[in-house]
Design a protein around this motif. Structure first.
Motif, short mmCIF file in Angstrom:
data_model
loop_
_atom_site.label_atom_id
_atom_site.label_comp_id
_atom_site.label_asym_id
_atom_site.label_seq_id
_atom_site.Cartn_x
_atom_site.Cartn_y
_atom_site.Cartn_z
N CYS A 1 1.42 -1.10 0.06
CA CYS A 1 0.23 0.22 -0.23
C CYS A 1 1.08 1.51 0.24
CB CYS A 1 -0.52 0.30 1.04
SG CYS A 1 -0.32 0.48 2.72
N PRO A 2 0.12 2.24 -0.61
CA PRO A 2 1.13 3.61 0.26
C PRO A 2 2.03 3.74 0.85
CG PRO A 2 -1.62 4.51 -0.94
CD PRO A 2 -1.17 2.54 -0.44
N SER A 3 1.69 3.22 2.12
CA SER A 3 2.35 3.38 3.24
C SER A 3 3.20 2.43 3.41
CB SER A 3 1.09 3.81 4.86
OG SER A 3 0.72 4.37 4.72
N HIS B 1 -4.21 -3.50 12.21
CA HIS B 1 -3.01 -2.81 12.87
C HIS B 1 -2.66 -2.14 12.18
CE1 HIS B 1 0.90 -3.47 14.42
NE2 HIS B 1 0.15 -3.42 15.38
N ASP B 2 -2.14 -2.67 11.02
CA ASP B 2 -1.22 -1.26 9.61
C ASP B 2 -1.85 0.11 9.40
OD1 ASP B 2 1.32 -3.19 9.92
OD2 ASP B 2 0.43 -3.87 8.17
N CYS B 3 -3.77 -0.38 9.61
CA CYS B 3 -4.58 0.41 9.20
C CYS B 3 -5.29 1.46 10.26
CB CYS B 3 -5.97 -0.01 8.44
SG CYS B 3 -5.14 -0.69 6.49
N ARG C 1 -2.11 7.83 6.70
CA ARG C 1 -2.73 8.42 5.32
C ARG C 1 -3.98 7.62 5.28
NH1 ARG C 1 1.25 8.02 0.93
NH2 ARG C 1 2.96 7.82 1.84
N ARG C 2 -4.45 6.78 6.32
CA ARG C 2 -5.71 5.86 6.74
C ARG C 2 -6.72 6.96 5.84
NH1 ARG C 2 -8.74 3.57 11.58
NH2 ARG C 2 -10.80 3.29 11.13
N ALA C 3 -7.16 8.69 6.46
CA ALA C 3 -8.62 8.69 5.85
C ALA C 3 -7.98 9.30 4.05
CB ALA C 3 -8.41 10.52 6.58
N CYS D 1 -7.52 6.64 2.59
CA CYS D 1 -7.58 5.52 1.98
C CYS D 1 -8.84 4.58 2.15
CB CYS D 1 -6.46 4.64 2.57
SG CYS D 1 -6.36 2.96 2.19
N THR D 2 -9.38 4.84 3.36
CA THR D 2 -10.34 3.43 3.82
C THR D 2 -10.96 4.69 4.76
OG1 THR D 2 -11.21 1.65 4.17
CG2 THR D 2 -9.19 2.59 5.42
N THR D 3 -12.45 4.77 4.59
CA THR D 3 -13.29 4.88 6.44
C THR D 3 -13.96 3.22 6.35
OG1 THR D 3 -15.69 4.48 4.55
CG2 THR D 3 -14.63 6.00 4.36
N ARG E 1 -10.02 -0.93 7.99
CA ARG E 1 -8.82 -1.85 7.16
C ARG E 1 -9.78 -1.76 5.81
NH1 ARG E 1 -7.77 -8.26 8.30
NH2 ARG E 1 -10.21 -8.85 8.03
N ARG E 2 -8.08 -1.33 5.17
CA ARG E 2 -8.38 -1.53 3.06
C ARG E 2 -8.69 -2.89 2.64
NH1 ARG E 2 -8.03 2.53 -0.92
NH2 ARG E 2 -8.58 0.73 -3.07
N SER E 3 -9.43 -3.15 1.79
CA SER E 3 -9.60 -3.91 1.05
C SER E 3 -9.81 -3.86 -0.08
CB SER E 3 -10.70 -4.57 1.48
OG SER E 3 -10.99 -5.09 2.70
#
Ligand code: SF4
Length: 512
Positions: free
Chosen positions: A397-399, A416-418, A423-425, A427-429, A432-434
């Motif tokens: 991912c970008p991070s 844990h990562d997300c 950058r979470r805002a 990347c995903t709401t 965790r991002r899928s």
């Protein structure tokens, strides 16, 4: 029966010489008429079509008349008239000065039917490709093929639910009456089919169409009449099995179920469905027509015509109902295109990307040029922001966090990562991002990368040739279909494509 147009006729030469510049395509057809039916095409036509009647006409001449008919966009009656009275037609057909047309309307209809049964329209189009090859202008060992499509408005009458149901009932009455050898009025009276007692369905229903209550009652009554008709039919027909009755009843049941549903607020009563059913039958006069979309907001009714172009020549054509997905045409088009050379590169619009054939082609090393699918993702990171390593089965991912790819499913990064990610805002709401990895992701990755480069974008613009050919075919065939049913319209498309190819061949020969 072979076609034997005159060879070296001084009279034909004189007439050809006098043709105006606007008729130069007639002159080209006159010049090429023998060559067009060589290479085994005339033998195929002879094997498929047996001339009969008082005016037996060679099938190759009928094939040429079929091309001229599409070139002028005229009816069968006018085609017969043109063969009798137009000197340009008589020149091309080799019957200058004839007092009568060498064929009648019936011969044209029968010939088209035989062309369809034996796929001779494909053979005719293939023959024009052979003529293009003989110009020696391009290499045909390996091909760069481009696909494109455009709407073809259907010629059948599109009807609303009331008229569809009413007319489907009318058909059932007609075929049941024929099967029982009774008058239709007997069925209408005994089954109390009031909807069929006036000149039109709407006149028979005769309500204030702005009154929702009246419409509800009218719909309930219409369905009651459908049920009475079905009950009357099954009682009187008993065990009599008649194919046309069975088909008419199936159509009636289909139009009722596709358009009408129980009204949740109507005490068990019916209502007309909102929205459009996926495969809605829209016309009884052409049951293969469907709703299609030109864009998100513009709809059309009928078919889509598809073509495949290589070296500026149309090598394949397909007609599908307007609701068929673009990629459904990919297989048939490629099968026909491959008969003319090995496909080494394919230029397509994104609509064709979903075809399973593309994975196979990509696996064989065929270069696929297309804009990739766009996934907007509401302003959050798209797939473009992630590095997908198919060999190691990892996504980064970008991070810099990684996740192992889940085959045929969603790949998720760890909570844990997300949860700790800055950058979470973006990347995903979710927690965790899928990401989903497409079965053909390797190709999609390449397409996304190429679109980022100047050379890749320039390559995509080369599709413009197929767009020009499609516009030319559209100008020849017209916006609206001439026939009912996909197969007849495919014949019409293939002869239009053959004409477009002959135009191109004339241009190539002139430039030689
Ligand atoms: S939210 Fe998760 S997937 Fe998205 S950048 Fe951060 S760590 Fe990576």
């Amino acid at each position: 029966m072979h076609w034997k147009p005159p060879v070296g006729s001084a009279r034909e030469e004189r007439v050809a010489k006098k043709l105006r510049p606007s008729s130069k395509f007639y002159r080209f057809l006159w010049e090429v008429r023998r060559e067009l039916f060589e290479g085994g095409l005339e033998e195929k036509l002879i094997a498929a079509y047996e001339p009969r009647g008082q005016k037996p006409c060679p099938p190759a001449m009928l094939a040429m008349a079929t091309l001229l008919q599409r070139y002028e966009g005229i009816s069968d009656a006018d085609t017969v008239d043109a063969a009798e009275n137009d000197r340009r037609w008589q020149l091309v057909l080799g019957v200058l000065g004839a007092e009568e047309s060498p064929f009648g309307q019936g011969s044209l209809v029968r010939f088209r039917q035989r062309m369809i049964e034996k796929d001779l329209d494909r053979a005719l189009l293939d023959r024009t490709v052979d003529l293009a090859k003989s110009t020696g202008k391009f290499g045909w060992k390996t091909l760069r093929v481009a696909l494109d499509s455009s709407p073809l408005e259907g010629s059948g009458r599109v009807e609303d639910t009331w008229n569809l149901v009413g007319r489907a009932m009318g058909r059932v009455v007609a075929v049941v009456a024929a099967a029982l050898d009774i008058d239709e009025s007997v069925i209408i009276a005994e089954a109390r089919l009031r909807v069929l007692t006036a000149d039109s369905i709407k006149a028979a229903i005769d309500i204030d169409w702005d009154d929702e209550g009246a419409k509800f009652e009218a719909l309930r009554e219409l369905l009651a009449q459908v049920e009475r008709l079905e009950a009357w039919g099954s009682k009187r027909l008993g065990k009599l099995s008649d194919e046309s009755v069975r088909r008419a009843l199936t159509t009636l049941r289909r139009v009722v179920s596709q358009d009408i549903e129980p009204d949740p607020g109507g005490g068990g009563g019916p209502r007309i469905k909102t929205g459009v059913a996926e495969d809605r039958l829209i016309s009884l006069s052409d049951p293969e027509m469907r709703h299609g979309r030109k864009s998100k907001t513009k709809r059309f009714n009928g078919y889509k015509r598809h073509i495949a172009v290589a070296n500026g020549i149309i090598v394949a054509a397909a007609v599908l109902p307007a609701n068929a997905r673009e990629h459904e045409a990919t297989g048939p088009l490629l099968d026909d295109a491959q008969a003319h050379g090995e496909v080494a590169a394919l230029d397509i619009d994104r609509g064709y990307l979903a075809s399973p054939r593309l994975a196979e082609l990509h696996g064989r090393g065929v270069v696929i040029n297309s804009r990739p699918w766009v996934v907007a993702n509401d302003g959050l990171y798209t797939k473009n922001a992630f590095r997908i390593d198919l060999r190691r089965r990892l996504i980064t991912c970008p991070s810099g966090a990684t996740a192992r790819i889940v085959p045929n499913g969603k790949t998720s990064f760890s909570e844990h990562d997300c949860s700790a990610c800055e950058r979470r805002a973006s990347c995903t709401t979710s927690r965790r991002r899928s990401l989903s990895v497409h079965p053909n992701e390797g190709l999609l990755i390449k397409l996304r990368r190429r679109k980022q480069t100047h050379a890749g974008r320039a390559n995509l613009r080369k599709r413009v040739v197929v767009e020009h050919r499609l516009a030319h075919v559209g100008a020849i065939q017209g916006r609206r279909s001439k026939y009912r049913g996909a197969r007849k319209n495919l014949l019409d498309l293939r002869r239009s494509a053959a004409l477009a190819n002959l135009h191109e061949i004339a241009r190539l020969r002139l430039a030689a």
